[in-house]
Design a protein around this motif. Structure first.
Motif, mmCIF file in Angstrom:
data_model
loop_
_atom_site.group_PDB
_atom_site.id
_atom_site.type_symbol
_atom_site.label_atom_id
_atom_site.label_comp_id
_atom_site.label_asym_id
_atom_site.label_seq_id
_atom_site.Cartn_x
_atom_site.Cartn_y
_atom_site.Cartn_z
ATOM 1 N N GLU A 202 0.826 -1.214 0.000
ATOM 2 C CA GLU A 202 0.000 0.000 0.000
ATOM 3 C C GLU A 202 0.857 1.259 0.000
ATOM 4 O OE1 GLU A 202 -2.661 -0.249 3.285
ATOM 5 O OE2 GLU A 202 -3.279 -2.313 2.822
ATOM 6 N N HIS A 203 2.167 1.101 0.111
ATOM 7 C CA HIS A 203 3.091 2.240 0.113
ATOM 8 C C HIS A 203 4.143 1.979 -0.964
ATOM 9 C CE1 HIS A 203 1.317 3.546 3.922
ATOM 10 N NE2 HIS A 203 1.397 2.275 4.303
ATOM 11 N N PRO A 204 3.803 2.255 -2.216
ATOM 12 C CA PRO A 204 4.663 1.851 -3.338
ATOM 13 C C PRO A 204 6.056 2.466 -3.317
ATOM 14 C CG PRO A 204 2.876 3.296 -4.065
ATOM 15 C CD PRO A 204 2.560 2.908 -2.664
ATOM 16 N N LEU A 205 6.245 3.579 -2.598
ATOM 17 C CA LEU A 205 7.576 4.186 -2.541
ATOM 18 C C LEU A 205 8.439 3.616 -1.408
ATOM 19 C CD1 LEU A 205 6.858 7.929 -3.452
ATOM 20 C CD2 LEU A 205 7.714 6.072 -4.901
ATOM 21 N N VAL A 206 7.865 2.733 -0.621
ATOM 22 C CA VAL A 206 8.647 1.992 0.366
ATOM 23 C C VAL A 206 8.989 0.641 -0.252
ATOM 24 C CG1 VAL A 206 8.695 0.928 2.652
ATOM 25 C CG2 VAL A 206 7.566 3.137 2.326
ATOM 26 N N GLU A 207 10.239 0.469 -0.607
ATOM 27 C CA GLU A 207 10.679 -0.763 -1.253
ATOM 28 C C GLU A 207 11.098 -1.760 -0.178
ATOM 29 O OE1 GLU A 207 13.731 0.066 -4.076
ATOM 30 O OE2 GLU A 207 12.654 1.786 -4.942
ATOM 31 N N LEU A 208 10.134 -2.533 0.303
ATOM 32 C CA LEU A 208 10.421 -3.521 1.333
ATOM 33 C C LEU A 208 11.175 -4.683 0.704
ATOM 34 C CD1 LEU A 208 10.084 -4.361 4.282
ATOM 35 C CD2 LEU A 208 7.934 -5.462 3.637
ATOM 36 N N GLN A 209 12.421 -4.853 1.123
ATOM 37 C CA GLN A 209 13.262 -5.851 0.465
ATOM 38 C C GLN A 209 14.170 -6.619 1.422
ATOM 39 O OE1 GLN A 209 16.963 -3.268 -1.194
ATOM 40 N NE2 GLN A 209 15.060 -2.980 -2.319
ATOM 41 N N GLY A 210 13.921 -6.502 2.724
ATOM 42 C CA GLY A 210 14.806 -7.206 3.639
ATOM 43 C C GLY A 210 14.191 -7.513 4.984
ATOM 44 N N ILE A 211 14.862 -8.371 5.724
ATOM 45 C CA ILE A 211 14.466 -8.765 7.077
ATOM 46 C C ILE A 211 15.650 -8.547 8.008
ATOM 47 C CG2 ILE A 211 13.808 -10.720 8.543
ATOM 48 C CD1 ILE A 211 12.437 -11.918 6.069
ATOM 49 N N GLN A 212 15.386 -7.846 9.105
ATOM 50 C CA GLN A 212 16.413 -7.680 10.141
ATOM 51 C C GLN A 212 16.135 -8.688 11.245
ATOM 52 O OE1 GLN A 212 16.294 -4.218 12.656
ATOM 53 N NE2 GLN A 212 18.503 -4.239 13.018
ATOM 54 N N LEU A 213 17.068 -9.597 11.420
ATOM 55 C CA LEU A 213 16.942 -10.655 12.420
ATOM 56 C C LEU A 213 18.056 -10.458 13.437
ATOM 57 C CD1 LEU A 213 15.277 -13.346 12.891
ATOM 58 C CD2 LEU A 213 17.212 -14.512 11.850
ATOM 59 N N HIS A 214 17.956 -9.395 14.217
ATOM 60 C CA HIS A 214 19.042 -9.083 15.150
ATOM 61 C C HIS A 214 19.191 -10.214 16.149
ATOM 62 C CE1 HIS A 214 21.608 -7.068 18.003
ATOM 63 N NE2 HIS A 214 21.705 -6.034 17.208
ATOM 64 N N LEU A 215 20.404 -10.741 16.255
ATOM 65 C CA LEU A 215 20.618 -11.933 17.067
ATOM 66 C C LEU A 215 20.912 -11.619 18.534
ATOM 67 C CD1 LEU A 215 22.638 -14.057 14.509
ATOM 68 C CD2 LEU A 215 20.227 -14.179 15.064
ATOM 69 N N SER A 216 20.922 -10.358 18.902
ATOM 70 C CA SER A 216 21.134 -9.893 20.276
ATOM 71 C C SER A 216 22.433 -10.447 20.860
ATOM 72 C CB SER A 216 19.919 -10.214 21.158
ATOM 73 O OG SER A 216 19.799 -11.589 21.403
ATOM 74 N N SER A 217 22.486 -10.616 22.190
ATOM 75 C CA SER A 217 23.758 -10.943 22.840
ATOM 76 C C SER A 217 23.805 -12.383 23.333
ATOM 77 C CB SER A 217 24.013 -9.982 24.007
ATOM 78 O OG SER A 217 24.218 -8.674 23.534
ATOM 79 N N HIS A 218 23.325 -13.312 22.546
ATOM 80 C CA HIS A 218 23.419 -14.715 22.927
ATOM 81 C C HIS A 218 24.884 -15.133 23.022
ATOM 82 C CE1 HIS A 218 19.202 -15.690 22.682
ATOM 83 N NE2 HIS A 218 19.117 -15.126 21.508
ATOM 84 N N ARG A 219 25.181 -15.961 24.011
ATOM 85 C CA ARG A 219 26.504 -16.571 24.084
ATOM 86 C C ARG A 219 26.365 -18.082 23.950
ATOM 87 N NH1 ARG A 219 27.084 -12.976 28.947
ATOM 88 N NH2 ARG A 219 27.219 -10.946 27.996
ATOM 89 N N ASP A 220 25.381 -18.471 23.164
ATOM 90 C CA ASP A 220 25.084 -19.871 22.922
ATOM 91 C C ASP A 220 24.947 -20.044 21.415
ATOM 92 O OD1 ASP A 220 24.061 -22.384 22.647
ATOM 93 O OD2 ASP A 220 22.326 -22.077 23.951
ATOM 94 N N LEU A 221 25.907 -20.721 20.807
ATOM 95 C CA LEU A 221 25.885 -20.844 19.356
ATOM 96 C C LEU A 221 24.639 -21.566 18.873
ATOM 97 C CD1 LEU A 221 29.624 -21.685 18.621
ATOM 98 C CD2 LEU A 221 28.468 -19.479 18.468
ATOM 99 N N ALA A 222 24.110 -22.492 19.663
ATOM 100 C CA ALA A 222 22.888 -23.190 19.271
ATOM 101 C C ALA A 222 21.715 -22.227 19.169
ATOM 102 C CB ALA A 222 22.583 -24.301 20.279
ATOM 103 N N ALA A 223 21.714 -21.178 19.988
ATOM 104 C CA ALA A 223 20.632 -20.191 19.915
ATOM 105 C C ALA A 223 20.692 -19.425 18.596
ATOM 106 C CB ALA A 223 20.718 -19.220 21.099
ATOM 107 N N TYR A 224 21.893 -19.033 18.184
ATOM 108 C CA TYR A 224 22.038 -18.380 16.887
ATOM 109 C C TYR A 224 21.507 -19.275 15.769
ATOM 110 C CZ TYR A 224 25.118 -14.661 18.667
ATOM 111 O OH TYR A 224 25.624 -13.575 19.318
ATOM 112 N N GLU A 225 21.933 -20.532 15.800
ATOM 113 C CA GLU A 225 21.510 -21.469 14.761
ATOM 114 C C GLU A 225 20.007 -21.697 14.804
ATOM 115 O OE1 GLU A 225 25.649 -24.097 14.718
ATOM 116 O OE2 GLU A 225 24.081 -24.496 16.201
ATOM 117 N N GLY A 226 19.443 -21.736 16.026
ATOM 118 C CA GLY A 226 18.012 -21.945 16.163
ATOM 119 C C GLY A 226 17.184 -20.800 15.618
#
Length: 451
Positions: A202-226
């Motif tokens: 509905e907003h043709p001048l907003v070119e939605l083309q991405g996803i931000q999946l901020h992974l925050s401050s996990h210190r668990d590699l399995a959480a990143y992968e999950g």
């Protein structure tokens, strides 16, 4: 009763006491050794000006930038790093990151203006509650700025602005997933992504083309992968092939913790908290077996390998896109040290230095261990000594041990690797914020100026 089911909580506490726990012990001698290699140069800088000051170590920072690029380049080919300005906004730090091919990840209009002052630098603009004037500035510079949208209302505001200005703007949308817990205040729920994608039409001048999946401050590699796996499964199930084809980037964010740079007091360990609270309630001191434990972390190579592998498995089969990262702490930690001078030796176990912990924004060293090194009387061993700051505040301490033969009035001390979320949080309580001095070019002395 303070809790609803006291018997159950008593059993939980007993379980905590009985369970086996990891106690990551060791030392940070490698940091002291690295700093002592530069001892002469640092003392030369300190001899020419008053302390305290932040010491910008461009060489150390360059090495951290290069290491990040190499690690992620090997495991996530073609990725684009965007330096997180919020972690350290000093102009020299920002300029060096850009020189190394980093774009800038900004979280406010102030940071956006800093980025726009660097010609040609690409910018990701993220964060909640963006002001209209900030979005207006982003649209005016749409050739360089991508806006990571935080809500449906922000999509409407951005669409209205773009239409009024007659300019298109590239955008992504932030989505937390179940692993994000408290970070779920950001963005839209993943379940709302299909509706958001369709609302953007509905907003043709907003070119939605991405996803931000901020992974925050996990210190668990399995959480990143999950997190990556959860996103991939959702995209395959809920977005059409046409919608997936319109995704030009996935921003996997930051939150990567530097490896082996600090420790923490035992009273921050779950066991330590319980025991210390019980002792304090009955007026007893707690004697811990260790002075500190090392903060859990992973080598940078492991972060890159885990993320790259998860993306290869769960996202690349679905998406033909570029992957962005937002390194902040993982590189800016190495950009600055803090240099202090001992002003008063009150006893063998107590000295006072000329800078207070307002240089880092809070009394973090009461519970966080960072090595302190006596450059004037160096040694690769630590001596017990309370290092108090210059503030009228009982929590103003830099640490409780120091690498050195001994410590005397007039000695120059350094607290290394304090570039992340310290300089940017400094306060002018009681004393002014000290300047930044560059180690490689000591004549370049600047007042603290992220604003």
């Amino acid at each position: 009763m303070i809790v609803n089911d006291l018997a159950a909580k008593r059993r939980r506490i007993e379980q905590l006491l009985d369970d086996e726990h990891a106690y990551p012990t060791g030392n940070l001698d490698h940091i002291a050794a690295k700093i002592l290699e530069k001892r002469g140069a640092i003392l030369d800088v300190a001899a020419g000006r008053a302390t305290p000051f932040y010491l910008y170590d461009r060489e150390y920072f360059r090495s951290a930038l290069a290491e990040f690029v190499a690690a992620f380049g090997a495991h996530l080919p073609g990725h684009r790093p965007f330096y997180a300005v919020k972690s350290n906004p000093h102009p020299g730090v920002i300029e060096e990151a850009v020189r190394h091919g980093f774009g800038l990840y900004v979280s406010s209009g102030r940071e956006l203006r800093q980025g726009l002052a660097i010609p040609g630098c690409p910018i990701l603009f993220s964060g909640p509650a963006k002001l209209l004037e900030e979005l207006h500035l982003a649209v005016l510079h749409a050739d360089r700025v991508i806006v990571n949208i935080d809500s449906f209302r922000e999509l409407e505001r951005l669409g209205e602005l773009a239409a009024r200005l007659g300019r298109s703007i590239r955008a992504g949308v932030r989505v937390p997933v179940e692993h994000h817990s408290a970070w779920s205040k950001f963005g839209i729920p993943l379940a709302e992504l299909p509706r958001f994608w369709r609302a953007a039409r509905e907003h043709p001048l907003v070119e939605l083309q991405g996803i931000q999946l901020h992974l925050s401050s996990h210190r668990d590699l399995a959480a990143y992968e999950g997190i990556i796996e959860q996103l991939g499964r959702f995209l395959e199930r809920e977005l059409t092939a046409e919608e997936r084809a319109s995704i030009a980037f996935v921003d996997v964010g930051g939150g990567y913790w530097p490896h082996r740079v600090e420790g923490y007091s035992p009273e921050l360990h779950p066991l330590g908290k319980v025991i210390r609270a019980a002792d304090a309630h009955y007026g007893q001191d707690t004697e811990f077996a260790q002075a500190y434990y090392l903060r859990e972390s992973f080598p940078l190579e492991e972060y890159a390998r885990a993320l790259g592998g998860a993306i290869d498995l769960h996202l690349r089969p679905l998406l033909d896109c570029v992957y962005y990262t937002e390194p902040g702490r993982i590189v800016s930690t190495y950009a600055m040290h803090i240099v202090l001078t001992v002003m008063d030796k009150k006893s063998e176990d107590l000295v006072i230095v000329d800078g207070g912990v307002t240089m880092v924004g809070a009394p973090r060293y009461l519970h966080t261990y960072c090595p302190v090194i006596n450059l004037s009387r160096p040694a690769m061993r630590e001596i017990p000594v309370r290092i108090g700051g210059s503030l009228c505040d009982s929590e103003d301490f830099w640490g409780f041990r120091c690498y050195g033969e001994r410590i005397e009035e007039g000695d120059v001390l350094i607290v290394p690797l304090q570039g992340a979320y310290t300089f940017c949080l400094a306060q002018d309580f009681v004393r002014p914020i000290p300047p930044v001095v560059e180690l490689d070019h000591p004549g370049d002395e600047r007042a603290r100026g992220p604003g």
